[in-house]
Design a protein around this motif. Structure first.
Motif, mmCIF file in Angstrom:
data_model
loop_
_atom_site.group_PDB
_atom_site.id
_atom_site.type_symbol
_atom_site.label_atom_id
_atom_site.label_comp_id
_atom_site.label_asym_id
_atom_site.label_seq_id
_atom_site.Cartn_x
_atom_site.Cartn_y
_atom_site.Cartn_z
ATOM 1 N N UNK A 146 0.834 -1.202 0.000
ATOM 2 C CA UNK A 146 0.000 0.000 0.000
ATOM 3 C C UNK A 146 0.872 1.256 0.000
ATOM 4 N N UNK A 147 1.865 1.289 0.880
ATOM 5 C CA UNK A 147 2.765 2.445 0.951
ATOM 6 C C UNK A 147 3.559 2.650 -0.321
ATOM 7 N N UNK A 148 4.044 1.561 -0.896
ATOM 8 C CA UNK A 148 4.827 1.655 -2.133
ATOM 9 C C UNK A 148 3.964 2.204 -3.271
ATOM 10 N N UNK A 149 2.741 1.685 -3.417
ATOM 11 C CA UNK A 149 1.861 2.143 -4.496
ATOM 12 C C UNK A 149 1.453 3.605 -4.319
ATOM 13 N N UNK A 150 1.173 4.002 -3.092
ATOM 14 C CA UNK A 150 0.795 5.402 -2.863
ATOM 15 C C UNK A 150 1.980 6.323 -3.134
ATOM 16 N N UNK A 151 3.170 5.936 -2.705
ATOM 17 C CA UNK A 151 4.368 6.760 -2.969
ATOM 18 C C UNK A 151 4.614 6.870 -4.471
#
Length: 157
Positions: A146-151
């Motif tokens: 989730x964090x990787x995709x949002x970044x």
């Protein structure tokens, strides 16, 4: 006034926006899962889940640190010292989310069980300790993705 002191500058920074969004989105998903999985949730329960509950799917800790690390890697480069620092910081947080917090939660359960038995048998006063729920590996992995995709979204869209 310098850019350092301007609040607008802080909230226009894609790294800050990515990190805050990752954390908030993970917490919103936790609330949605809580609503879907249990009937009769009060607004107070949902707010408690959003602001205070530890553990659960997805890990907001994992989401936050993976978003920070990914954002820094994209913006500063993977060979930068800042990326290396955030990478090891993320690994430490992820390890803590899975291992240490889970272990301390199990220890707290055992202490509370022992305390209840002592109270029942000998009337010994005992104040229960908070049972911190750690994360499963799956919860941490989902938080990381989730964090990787949002970044990546903030960096490339």
């Amino acid at each position: 006034m310098s850019n350092f002191l301007k609040l607008e500058f802080f909230f226009e920074n894609p790294i800050v926006l990515s990190v805050i969004s990752s954390f908030v989105f993970a917490q919103v998903i936790k609330v949605a899962i809580a609503i879907a999985s249990k009937s009769r949730k009060t607004m107070r329960d949902l707010l408690h889940t959003f602001f205070w509950k530890t553990g659960g799917m997805p890990s907001s800790h994992a989401s936050l640190v993976s978003s920070l690390t990914t954002s820094i890697g994209i913006r500063e480069g993977m060979s930068s010292n800042l990326f290396i620092v955030t990478l090891f910081f993320a690994l430490l947080v992820l390890r803590d989310a899975v291992g240490v917090r889970h272990s301390s939660g199990m220890q707290a359960k055992s202490l509370n069980s022992l305390g209840r038995k002592l109270f029942d048998k000998f009337s010994v006063d005992y104040t229960p300790v908070k049972e911190v729920q750690g994360h499963t590996v799956l919860e941490v992995l989902v938080g990381c993705f989730l964090g990787i995709f949002i970044a990546a979204g903030y960096a490339y869209l």
